[in-house]
Write an enzyme that holds these catalytic residues in place. Sequence first.
Site, PDB file in Angstrom:
ATOM      1  N   ASP A 177      74.891 -38.566 -99.942  1.00 54.74           N
ATOM      2  CA  ASP A 177      75.312 -38.220 -99.323  1.00 54.74           C
ATOM      3  C   ASP A 177      76.932 -38.755 -98.976  1.00 54.74           C
ATOM      4  OD1 ASP A 177      76.434 -38.030 -96.379  1.00 54.74           O
ATOM      5  OD2 ASP A 177      75.320 -39.538 -94.961  1.00 54.74           O
TER       6      ASP A 177
ATOM      7  N   ASP B 158      80.766 -31.576 -96.249  1.00 57.75           N
ATOM      8  CA  ASP B 158      80.006 -32.556 -96.221  1.00 57.75           C
ATOM      9  C   ASP B 158      78.445 -32.181 -96.971  1.00 57.75           C
ATOM     10  OD1 ASP B 158      78.592 -35.117 -95.584  1.00 57.75           O
ATOM     11  OD2 ASP B 158      77.938 -33.980 -93.667  1.00 57.75           O
TER      12      ASP B 158
END
Length: 462
Positions: free
Chosen positions: A139, A339
């Site tokens: 992440d 992201d």
Amino acid sequence: MELVFLVVFSLLAIASSLEEDTSHKTCFKEFQGHQVHNLSNSGLHLPLHHVHGPCSHLASPSPLSFSDILDRDETRIEALNSRLTKNHKTKSSKSKLSGKLNPNSVSIPLRPGMPIGTGNYYSFIGLGTPSKYYAMVIDTGSSFTWLQCQPCSVYCHRQVGTTFDPKTSKTHHYLSCATTECDSLEVATLNAPSCSASNLCIYAASYGDSSFSVGYLSSDKLTLAPSQTVPGFVYGCGEDNEGLFGQSAGLVGLARNKLSMLGQLSTKYGYAFSYCLPTSGSVGSLSIGSFNPSMYTFTPMLTNSHDPTLYFLRLVGITVSGQLLQVPGSAYKTATIIDSGTVISRLPVTVYTALKGSIVKALSKYTRAPAYSLLDTCYKGTVASLGNAIPEVRLIYLRGAEMKLSAQNVMLDVDNGVSCLAFAGSSGASGIAIIGNRQQETFNVAYDVTNSRIGFAAGGCR
């Protein structure tokens, strides 16, 4: 939330056991083989597999529907928005019972997480001495790494493979509250740390969808490949892990923070990383360290003072079939994040409306289908059947970097022979824009933190 921490910290002192799951050895053996096979002088380059690739046998007994993944995507967006508002305040875990408780580079394989119940990509990360490997979600929007640990004093969700037992590692150490790493937790986890009765540092990592991990701050030997190890890696040994983590063992944070994996590995490999997110028919990897800048076009890596850990850039234009969308330049001037953990890209409402209009015009001969979750531009037919009718879309960034999106980046298949535009509008007038992982698939994306730039190169996955 305070009540949750009252329970959590009091129960951290209670020992329990977790039955280990050893049903995924086949995929892990494949992973090990790729590690050795791809070792080279320029670093370790390992494969990333799609959900329908060689490791699809990792499927969850109750797999997520794509609608579920989109719902979770929305909660992530809400959390990112809240982190960038002026009213955001770091949470504090106040509990009266808390006392109870360089030029080198390395690459590791990533896999889409749908088989293990998450919409993100994951990789196997080695920890401990002797080293054992664990399926960890990767992440770029998080700064802290943690994994589930025995004795799971409160709760561990079901995961792929065995649960890490710190007692079996010769190099594991719990960190005290007096360490600088404990002092740094508040920025990395958005929660203040607590101390156990024996002065051990307790972390609490919480996420926008109400998921959280709580446990003891630890250090141990990290293994990215048999010949690539890092002693004293700092991470969280989670003994209460609840929420939407699927069957992963934990989470690896790659945001801009000294406690993230990137921050800790930067002295050895350099302050940069790159990845390629594959489709079902390709192979990709995550590389930490050096990359070849000549293959990329770059845009500045920007910083937002409300959350300097995230990766910002500036989108300045979008073309459809070579024609710029007819929107004013000011329409793009909103905070924009790239992201890996967000699936569907969000665009400013004015920009999205114009993009949607161009797609609808290009696909006017095809039959519309009802909206699917947050996706409101859908058609009867798969991406393959729509074929060349799907127009070329280019995302243009500040200083000329761009992404030429293929049909698979523009549209996606959902349920029952329906495909939808893989973009959505930002929520609210002040909502952030996000470049999600669907649009990044098959691109090499480089995060050069040292030189504050983000690079894009087409055809990154083999």
